[in-house]
Design a protein around this motif. Structure first.
Motif, PDB file in Angstrom:
ATOM      1  N   PRO A 202      26.866  31.300  42.128  1.00 58.38           N
ATOM      2  CA  PRO A 202      27.659  30.442  41.257  1.00 58.38           C
ATOM      3  C   PRO A 202      26.881  29.181  40.897  1.00 58.38           C
ATOM      4  O   PRO A 202      26.236  28.573  41.756  1.00 58.38           O
ATOM      5  N   GLY A 203      26.917  28.809  39.628  1.00 64.24           N
ATOM      6  CA  GLY A 203      26.212  27.619  39.179  1.00 64.24           C
ATOM      7  C   GLY A 203      27.090  26.388  39.282  1.00 64.24           C
ATOM      8  O   GLY A 203      28.245  26.456  39.700  1.00 64.24           O
ATOM      9  N   PRO A 204      26.548  25.230  38.892  1.00 67.37           N
ATOM     10  CA  PRO A 204      27.323  23.993  38.941  1.00 67.37           C
ATOM     11  C   PRO A 204      28.562  24.077  38.054  1.00 67.37           C
ATOM     12  O   PRO A 204      28.564  24.752  37.019  1.00 67.37           O
ATOM     13  N   ALA A 205      29.622  23.421  38.468  1.00 65.34           N
ATOM     14  CA  ALA A 205      30.863  23.375  37.701  1.00 65.34           C
ATOM     15  C   ALA A 205      31.073  21.957  37.188  1.00 65.34           C
ATOM     16  O   ALA A 205      30.566  20.989  37.760  1.00 65.34           O
ATOM     17  N   VAL A 223      29.026  19.581  39.519  1.00 67.35           N
ATOM     18  CA  VAL A 223      29.128  19.584  40.977  1.00 67.35           C
ATOM     19  C   VAL A 223      28.875  21.000  41.490  1.00 67.35           C
ATOM     20  O   VAL A 223      29.162  21.988  40.817  1.00 67.35           O
ATOM     21  N   GLN A 224      28.330  21.073  42.698  1.00 67.46           N
ATOM     22  CA  GLN A 224      28.120  22.360  43.364  1.00 67.46           C
ATOM     23  C   GLN A 224      29.372  22.815  44.101  1.00 67.46           C
ATOM     24  O   GLN A 224      29.588  24.005  44.284  1.00 67.46           O
ATOM     25  N   GLY A 225      30.189  21.869  44.553  1.00 65.60           N
ATOM     26  CA  GLY A 225      31.376  22.267  45.293  1.00 65.60           C
ATOM     27  C   GLY A 225      32.285  21.096  45.593  1.00 65.60           C
ATOM     28  O   GLY A 225      31.862  19.932  45.592  1.00 65.60           O
ATOM     29  N   VAL A 226      33.550  21.434  45.827  1.00 61.70           N
ATOM     30  CA  VAL A 226      34.566  20.451  46.202  1.00 61.70           C
ATOM     31  C   VAL A 226      35.338  21.028  47.373  1.00 61.70           C
ATOM     32  O   VAL A 226      35.648  22.228  47.396  1.00 61.70           O
ATOM     33  N   SER A 227      35.653  20.201  48.367  1.00 64.11           N
ATOM     34  CA  SER A 227      36.501  20.649  49.474  1.00 64.11           C
ATOM     35  C   SER A 227      37.503  19.560  49.805  1.00 64.11           C
ATOM     36  O   SER A 227      37.219  18.368  49.654  1.00 64.11           O
ATOM     37  N   PRO A 242      27.687  16.804  44.534  1.00 60.74           N
ATOM     38  CA  PRO A 242      27.136  16.812  43.170  1.00 60.74           C
ATOM     39  C   PRO A 242      25.968  17.782  43.056  1.00 60.74           C
ATOM     40  O   PRO A 242      25.231  18.022  44.017  1.00 60.74           O
ATOM     41  N   ALA A 243      25.800  18.362  41.856  1.00 62.41           N
ATOM     42  CA  ALA A 243      24.622  19.183  41.585  1.00 62.41           C
ATOM     43  C   ALA A 243      23.401  18.260  41.556  1.00 62.41           C
ATOM     44  O   ALA A 243      23.450  17.162  40.993  1.00 62.41           O
ATOM     45  N   SER A 244      22.317  18.684  42.194  1.00 65.32           N
ATOM     46  CA  SER A 244      21.151  17.823  42.322  1.00 65.32           C
ATOM     47  C   SER A 244      19.993  18.392  41.527  1.00 65.32           C
ATOM     48  O   SER A 244      19.855  19.600  41.362  1.00 65.32           O
ATOM     49  N   VAL A 245      19.151  17.491  41.027  1.00 64.38           N
ATOM     50  CA  VAL A 245      17.895  17.858  40.382  1.00 64.38           C
ATOM     51  C   VAL A 245      16.795  17.161  41.171  1.00 64.38           C
ATOM     52  O   VAL A 245      16.717  15.937  41.190  1.00 64.38           O
ATOM     53  N   GLY A 246      15.970  17.956  41.827  1.00 64.06           N
ATOM     54  CA  GLY A 246      14.952  17.356  42.686  1.00 64.06           C
ATOM     55  C   GLY A 246      15.541  17.047  44.041  1.00 64.06           C
ATOM     56  O   GLY A 246      15.996  17.938  44.751  1.00 64.06           O
TER      57      GLY A 246
END
Length: 299
Positions: A202-205, A223-227, A242-246
């Motif tokens: 699954p990719g970033p949402a 974001v990559q995920g929420v809990s 959060p989705a990260s770059v680097g």
């Protein structure tokens, strides 16, 4: 209105999945409970019988012998009929999916769990209730599962609900070779599942997460995920990854009584159940909404 249960009167609800998964643990639990209290044993064959037996418990304290799904089913039934506040639940975990019961402090051994039913103390726990009246005892996860976990979850559900898949290893197969033949024939007619290695992760949402009306993350930040999990003192603990770059981005955390997630259609996992897709969902914390019998040391 539900009568107040007396400590020495029990309604022991034995889930059919538990009976199939570990009959010996079920027998041990039943023997310990019957030796320590007046116990009426019920063997419901499906969700409707389970709900009916639970609602007709009278003055008996309900004891669930089963896995996380049985516990969630019982809480959902009592919440739906507004009987949860006055009913202390007990559970003897039996089956494969026991992570939720373990996280709540319930012993996973049949004898220890049965002793906690008889000698433990009620602990009031918070509950998450969503805007469709669904309940969450443990954690909400968005997105719900990776591809490998989805395959495993589907296989487990199939084994529980499919008479052919659920019959694997059953003694009747030894006595009925024709049943083994039919099972093999069915498997040849069902298309093979795609290779797990080909399914994309699954990719970033893009989701908006609001905690008590304050935006924690907005649609412009993938974001990559929420809990979210019931915390303490009537608040939910929220974490956004959060989705990260680097370099890896630090999680965003907050606490609040109401959490709203919205955006593109998304699925979520609440305890053992995957739901959706939905465009928005709001969870509200109900402080001390339900009671669970736990060992005295755990309280």
């Amino acid at each position: 209105m539900t009568e107040v249960a007396t400590p020495d009167q029990l309604l022991v609800l034995i889930d059919p999945v538990a009976r199939r998964a570990d009959g010996e643990s079920v027998r041990i639990a039943k023997d310990v409970l019957s030796a320590g209290a007046t116990a009426k044993v019920s063997l419901p064959e499906g969700p409707e019988e389970f709900a009916r037996a639970l609602r007709r418990r009278g003055s008996r304290r309900p004891v669930l012998v089963g896995d996380d799904r049985a516990l969630l089913r019982a809480v959902s039934v009592l919440h739906r009929h507004r009987e949860l506040t006055g009913c202390a639940l007990s559970v003897v975990p039996v089956g494969r999916a026991l992570g939720l019961a373990r996280s709540l402090g319930v012993p996973t051994g049949a004898v220890a769990a049965a002793r906690a039913v008889l000698d433990g103390a009620e602990r009031r726990l918070d509950l998450l209730v969503d805007d469709s009246d669904g309940v969450v005892l443990g954690t909400v996860g968005i997105p719900p599962l990776g591809p490998r976990q989805q395959d495993a979850s589907a296989e487990a559900k199939e084994a529980e609900g499919d008479p052919v898949a659920g019959a694997v290893g059953h003694p009747s197969l030894v006595a009925r070779p024709w049943l083994r033949h039919c099972q093999s024939l069915v498997r040849t007619l069902v298309p093979a599942r795609p290779s797990r290695g080909t399914a994309p992760e699954p990719g970033p949402a893009r989701l908006r997460v609001e905690v008590d009306g304050v935006t924690l993350v907005d649609l412009d930040q993938p974001v990559q995920g929420v809990s979210l999990t019931p915390g303490a003192l009537g608040v939910a603990a929220v974490e956004v990854r959060p989705a990260s770059v680097g370099a890896e981005a630090s999680p965003l955390r907050a606490e609040g009584r109401t959490v709203t997630v919205s955006g593109a259609h998304f699925r979520y996992r609440a305890d053992a159940v995957v739901s959706g897709p939905v465009r928005t969902r709001t969870w509200t914390v109900r402080e001390g909404a339900w009671g669970l019998m736990l060992p005295v040391a755990a309280g």
